[in-house]
Design a protein around this motif. Structure first.
Motif, short mmCIF file in Angstrom:
data_model
loop_
_atom_site.label_atom_id
_atom_site.label_comp_id
_atom_site.label_asym_id
_atom_site.label_seq_id
_atom_site.Cartn_x
_atom_site.Cartn_y
_atom_site.Cartn_z
N SER A 92 -1.13 -3.94 13.20
CA SER A 92 -0.47 -5.01 12.14
C SER A 92 -0.56 -4.57 10.80
CB SER A 92 -1.13 -6.39 12.24
OG SER A 92 -0.45 -7.28 11.86
N ILE A 93 -1.37 -3.95 10.14
CA ILE A 93 -1.20 -3.68 8.63
C ILE A 93 -0.23 -2.44 7.99
CG2 ILE A 93 -2.95 -2.47 7.02
CD1 ILE A 93 -4.78 -3.65 8.23
N ALA A 94 -0.89 -1.69 9.25
CA ALA A 94 0.38 -0.51 9.05
C ALA A 94 2.47 -0.61 9.27
CB ALA A 94 0.41 0.70 10.43
N SER A 95 2.61 -2.09 10.08
CA SER A 95 3.74 -1.97 10.30
C SER A 95 4.51 -2.47 9.06
CB SER A 95 3.71 -3.07 11.18
OG SER A 95 3.18 -4.23 11.41
N LYS A 96 3.26 -3.31 8.40
CA LYS A 96 2.92 -3.99 7.15
C LYS A 96 3.62 -3.55 5.65
CE LYS A 96 1.92 -7.98 4.48
NZ LYS A 96 2.30 -7.30 3.30
N GLY A 97 3.22 -2.08 5.97
CA GLY A 97 3.16 -1.52 4.76
C GLY A 97 3.98 -0.34 5.38
N CYS A 98 4.78 -0.83 6.46
CA CYS A 98 5.80 0.50 6.63
C CYS A 98 7.19 -0.36 5.58
CB CYS A 98 5.77 0.92 8.15
SG CYS A 98 4.92 2.47 7.85
N ALA A 99 6.63 -1.80 6.62
CA ALA A 99 8.23 -2.75 5.71
C ALA A 99 8.18 -2.83 4.66
CB ALA A 99 7.72 -4.04 6.76
N ASP A 100 7.01 -3.01 3.37
CA ASP A 100 6.74 -3.07 2.26
C ASP A 100 7.57 -1.47 2.25
OD1 ASP A 100 5.64 -5.37 2.60
OD2 ASP A 100 3.76 -5.14 2.37
#
Length: 160
Positions: free
Chosen positions: A72-80
């Protein structure tokens, strides 16, 4: 004189039980009592196996939870990070279009060279700032993504 009378011979039909012919002989099964020590040993083994399974299941659930959090953290960070890349590309495109508009209005060759030089200097500084910002953001995402794994590993190390 004796007269012989004719007697007819009729054979007797005896019904045979064919099921009985093909049945297994019945043997008496010996009864054997399991020694109490063996029964206790088996019960302890089953209890230990159940306990081990319960621990393994709990650890697997914790690991799954950690992976879900990390994902979850990685996907949000990649989207940002992707949004920052788009923002950077937009700023660079706008700067290039602005340069083209200024170059179209240049009155002399020296104006053209001066505008181009100023643009290159400005873009060089902007590219450095953008690269630094993107690098910091990528590092932040990597750190935030690794944090749940580090915490989980620390808890596991303490428990072990």
């Amino acid at each position: 004189m004796t007269t012989m009378t004719e007697e007819t011979y009729t054979p007797k039909v005896v019904a045979m039980n064919t099921d009985a012919m093909f049945q297994m002989p019945k043997f008496e099964v010996p009864t054997m009592e399991v020694p109490p020590a063996f029964r206790e040993f088996a019960e302890k083994g089953i209890a230990q196996a159940k306990d081990g399974y319960d621990k393994m299941k709990a650890n697997a659930e914790k690991a799954t939870e950690t992976l879900e959090t990390t994902y979850s953290i990685a996907s949000k960070g990649c989207a940002d990070y992707g949004l920052k890349l788009i923002e950077t590309a937009r700023a660079n495109s706008n700067a290039a279009y602005d340069l083209m508009a200024e170059l179209m209005g240049a009155k002399s060759y020296s104006d053209f060279v001066g505008l181009s030089t100023a643009y290159m200097r400005n873009r060089f500084d902007a590219f450095n700032a953008q690269a630094k910002e993107l690098s910091e953001h990528a590092q932040k995402v990597a750190t935030e993504t690794a944090e749940p794994i580090k915490e989980s590993f620390a808890k596991f190390s303490k428990a072990a």
